[in-house]
Design a protein around this motif. Sequence first.
Motif, PDB file in Angstrom:
ATOM      1  N   ASN A 114       0.817  -1.211   0.000  1.00 36.29           N
ATOM      2  CA  ASN A 114       0.000   0.000   0.000  1.00 36.29           C
ATOM      3  C   ASN A 114       0.850   1.260   0.000  1.00 36.29           C
ATOM      4  OD1 ASN A 114      -2.237  -1.626   0.077  1.00 36.29           O
ATOM      5  ND2 ASN A 114      -2.777  -1.159   2.190  1.00 36.29           N
ATOM      6  N   SER A 115       1.888   1.285   0.823  1.00 38.60           N
ATOM      7  CA  SER A 115       2.731   2.484   0.892  1.00 38.60           C
ATOM      8  C   SER A 115       3.409   2.730  -0.450  1.00 38.60           C
ATOM      9  CB  SER A 115       3.768   2.349   2.011  1.00 38.60           C
ATOM     10  OG  SER A 115       4.546   1.175   1.861  1.00 38.60           O
ATOM     11  N   TRP A 116       3.883   1.661  -1.084  1.00 33.87           N
ATOM     12  CA  TRP A 116       4.497   1.784  -2.418  1.00 33.87           C
ATOM     13  C   TRP A 116       3.460   2.246  -3.437  1.00 33.87           C
ATOM     14  CZ3 TRP A 116       3.336  -0.471  -7.055  1.00 33.87           C
ATOM     15  CH2 TRP A 116       4.274  -0.334  -8.085  1.00 33.87           C
ATOM     16  N   LEU A 117       2.270   1.645  -3.407  1.00 36.72           N
ATOM     17  CA  LEU A 117       1.239   1.974  -4.378  1.00 36.72           C
ATOM     18  C   LEU A 117       0.792   3.434  -4.240  1.00 36.72           C
ATOM     19  CD1 LEU A 117      -0.621   0.927  -6.635  1.00 36.72           C
ATOM     20  CD2 LEU A 117      -2.220   0.180  -4.865  1.00 36.72           C
ATOM     21  N   VAL A 156       8.031  -5.533  -7.638  1.00 35.12           N
ATOM     22  CA  VAL A 156       8.927  -4.379  -7.766  1.00 35.12           C
ATOM     23  C   VAL A 156       9.083  -3.590  -6.468  1.00 35.12           C
ATOM     24  CG1 VAL A 156       8.465  -4.122 -10.226  1.00 35.12           C
ATOM     25  CG2 VAL A 156       6.997  -2.945  -8.577  1.00 35.12           C
ATOM     26  N   VAL A 157       8.508  -4.067  -5.369  1.00 30.89           N
ATOM     27  CA  VAL A 157       8.531  -3.299  -4.122  1.00 30.89           C
ATOM     28  C   VAL A 157       9.882  -3.395  -3.412  1.00 30.89           C
ATOM     29  CG1 VAL A 157       7.455  -3.045  -1.842  1.00 30.89           C
ATOM     30  CG2 VAL A 157       6.035  -3.441  -3.864  1.00 30.89           C
ATOM     31  N   GLY A 158      10.592  -4.504  -3.599  1.00 31.76           N
ATOM     32  CA  GLY A 158      11.890  -4.668  -2.941  1.00 31.76           C
ATOM     33  C   GLY A 158      11.756  -5.211  -1.529  1.00 31.76           C
ATOM     34  N   ILE A 159      11.054  -6.315  -1.380  1.00 32.12           N
ATOM     35  CA  ILE A 159      10.717  -6.847  -0.057  1.00 32.12           C
ATOM     36  C   ILE A 159      11.958  -7.277   0.735  1.00 32.12           C
ATOM     37  CG2 ILE A 159       9.422  -8.596   1.207  1.00 32.12           C
ATOM     38  CD1 ILE A 159       7.663  -6.522  -0.153  1.00 32.12           C
ATOM     39  N   GLU A 160      12.931  -7.910   0.086  1.00 39.38           N
ATOM     40  CA  GLU A 160      14.105  -8.388   0.833  1.00 39.38           C
ATOM     41  C   GLU A 160      14.829  -7.226   1.515  1.00 39.38           C
ATOM     42  OE1 GLU A 160      18.071 -11.229   0.257  1.00 39.38           O
ATOM     43  OE2 GLU A 160      16.781 -10.792  -1.466  1.00 39.38           O
ATOM     44  N   ALA A 161      14.974  -6.110   0.818  1.00 36.37           N
ATOM     45  CA  ALA A 161      15.633  -4.939   1.412  1.00 36.37           C
ATOM     46  C   ALA A 161      14.804  -4.369   2.560  1.00 36.37           C
ATOM     47  CB  ALA A 161      15.863  -3.876   0.350  1.00 36.37           C
ATOM     48  N   ILE A 162      13.490  -4.456   2.459  1.00 31.89           N
ATOM     49  CA  ILE A 162      12.610  -3.968   3.521  1.00 31.89           C
ATOM     50  C   ILE A 162      12.770  -4.832   4.773  1.00 31.89           C
ATOM     51  CG2 ILE A 162      10.188  -3.670   4.191  1.00 31.89           C
ATOM     52  CD1 ILE A 162       9.647  -3.019   1.194  1.00 31.89           C
ATOM     53  N   VAL A 163      12.822  -6.138   4.589  1.00 32.44           N
ATOM     54  CA  VAL A 163      13.047  -7.038   5.722  1.00 32.44           C
ATOM     55  C   VAL A 163      14.353  -6.681   6.424  1.00 32.44           C
ATOM     56  CG1 VAL A 163      13.482  -9.429   6.407  1.00 32.44           C
ATOM     57  CG2 VAL A 163      11.717  -8.928   4.696  1.00 32.44           C
ATOM     58  N   ASP A 164      15.390  -6.492   5.636  1.00 31.49           N
ATOM     59  CA  ASP A 164      16.704  -6.151   6.166  1.00 31.49           C
ATOM     60  C   ASP A 164      16.649  -4.853   6.973  1.00 31.49           C
ATOM     61  OD1 ASP A 164      19.801  -6.761   5.825  1.00 31.49           O
ATOM     62  OD2 ASP A 164      19.547  -4.610   5.496  1.00 31.49           O
ATOM     63  N   ALA A 165      15.998  -3.833   6.409  1.00 30.23           N
ATOM     64  CA  ALA A 165      15.917  -2.535   7.078  1.00 30.23           C
ATOM     65  C   ALA A 165      15.117  -2.622   8.377  1.00 30.23           C
ATOM     66  CB  ALA A 165      15.298  -1.506   6.140  1.00 30.23           C
ATOM     67  N   GLU A 210       7.990   5.359  -0.551  1.00 27.26           N
ATOM     68  CA  GLU A 210       8.935   4.251  -0.547  1.00 27.26           C
ATOM     69  C   GLU A 210       8.898   3.590   0.830  1.00 27.26           C
ATOM     70  OE1 GLU A 210      10.515   2.930  -2.934  1.00 27.26           O
ATOM     71  OE2 GLU A 210      10.158   4.444  -4.484  1.00 27.26           O
ATOM     72  N   PRO A 211       8.618   2.302   0.904  1.00 27.34           N
ATOM     73  CA  PRO A 211       8.590   1.635   2.211  1.00 27.34           C
ATOM     74  C   PRO A 211       9.879   1.815   3.009  1.00 27.34           C
ATOM     75  CG  PRO A 211       7.632   0.225   0.531  1.00 27.34           C
ATOM     76  CD  PRO A 211       8.193   1.400  -0.192  1.00 27.34           C
ATOM     77  N   LEU A 212      11.016   1.857   2.338  1.00 23.62           N
ATOM     78  CA  LEU A 212      12.283   2.069   3.054  1.00 23.62           C
ATOM     79  C   LEU A 212      12.315   3.443   3.707  1.00 23.62           C
ATOM     80  CD1 LEU A 212      14.871   0.454   0.608  1.00 23.62           C
ATOM     81  CD2 LEU A 212      14.107  -0.443   2.818  1.00 23.62           C
ATOM     82  N   ALA A 235       2.242   1.929 -13.223  1.00 24.33           N
ATOM     83  CA  ALA A 235       1.455   3.035 -13.781  1.00 24.33           C
ATOM     84  C   ALA A 235       0.367   3.520 -12.821  1.00 24.33           C
ATOM     85  CB  ALA A 235       0.825   2.609 -15.102  1.00 24.33           C
ATOM     86  N   LYS A 236       0.025   2.705 -11.820  1.00 25.53           N
ATOM     87  CA  LYS A 236      -1.033   3.070 -10.875  1.00 25.53           C
ATOM     88  C   LYS A 236      -0.499   3.777  -9.631  1.00 25.53           C
ATOM     89  CE  LYS A 236      -3.819  -0.917 -12.323  1.00 25.53           C
ATOM     90  NZ  LYS A 236      -4.582  -2.106 -11.901  1.00 25.53           N
ATOM     91  N   ARG A 237       0.821   3.859  -9.501  1.00 26.36           N
ATOM     92  CA  ARG A 237       1.409   4.475  -8.304  1.00 26.36           C
ATOM     93  C   ARG A 237       0.969   5.937  -8.166  1.00 26.36           C
ATOM     94  NH1 ARG A 237       7.537   3.909  -6.749  1.00 26.36           N
ATOM     95  NH2 ARG A 237       6.618   4.355  -4.686  1.00 26.36           N
ATOM     96  N   GLY A 238       0.615   6.300  -6.961  1.00 28.58           N
ATOM     97  CA  GLY A 238       0.181   7.660  -6.700  1.00 28.58           C
ATOM     98  C   GLY A 238      -1.239   7.949  -7.112  1.00 28.58           C
ATOM     99  N   LYS A 239      -1.914   6.970  -7.712  1.00 28.93           N
ATOM    100  CA  LYS A 239      -3.301   7.123  -8.142  1.00 28.93           C
ATOM    101  C   LYS A 239      -4.248   6.260  -7.318  1.00 28.93           C
ATOM    102  CE  LYS A 239      -1.693   7.911 -12.886  1.00 28.93           C
ATOM    103  NZ  LYS A 239      -1.701   7.390 -14.277  1.00 28.93           N
TER     104      LYS A 239
END
Length: 283
Positions: free
Chosen positions: A187-190, A239-248, A194-196, A220-224
């Motif tokens: 949701n935050s990405w959509l 495309v959200v980058g979940i592994e990096a989010i887990v790490d952070a 940026e979740p990070l 194309a739906k981001r921010g809409k």
Amino acid sequence: MIVGCFALIEPFQPMKRQFEAIAEMGIEYADITDNHNGGMLGVEYGFTASFSLDSHPAKILRMAKNAGLTLTSICAHANLLDPSGPDVYGTREIVKAVRLAKLLDVKHVITTEGDPKTEFGKNLTPKERVFSICEKLQSPIEWAEQLGVELLLEPHGIVTDSIEDMAKLLERLGSPETVGICLDTGNSWLGGSEPLDYIKTFGNKIKHVHWKDMPEEWIAKRGKLYGCGMSVIPLGDGVVGIEAIVDALIKTGFDGPTTLEVAGIDAVKVSYERLQKWSQIVT
């Protein structure tokens, strides 16, 4: 980090079957995803997965225990921008969710503002949106403080999807010991954040996580759009980058409950396995 699953795995099946399906995947934690006031025809006749907010807690606890599950949260996603009404999920339902959470020994009730459905709600100014949310959450916060329940705001609307506006909202609400954040990665990405950056900004205010990844065609739906119910792909395939989010998250010291919001048994299993792996590898 605790990894659980939302209780909407099999369509047109009752809550008992949802709990069984979660346990059959080897997952030991679940949330109460859908809920309602009073009784519901679909529940009585076995084709709706929802608990009544007026349920006796022993009924819910017995069902979870029989499936071998521990409950970690109650979802109380509301409409906090439109006018209150008898058919609008709002303050009264959130208060009931907080009281039920106390009886179930569940620490987290998760809410959000949602999308307005009326012209009144759609035409609110940014300041009026924050005021509307705060006014409708004041009573639930007072109940949560009294009962020792944490009321968490999830990114799932035009205010909460914005890091800047979420910060303003938290400041206005106050009660930092009671009010926190449930980070929803999809949701935050959509919504355009940026979740990070969410993690960097709010850190230990994040008490719970809803896991979603989003496919490339959703760029194309981001921010809409300001939220969606579930991911249709496994975590790590988008495309959200979940592994990096887990790490952070782990680097902030996060070790709390999280919930998979992923459609399809196979996708849930893959997501669960990947989260287990990623949470053990911190770079």
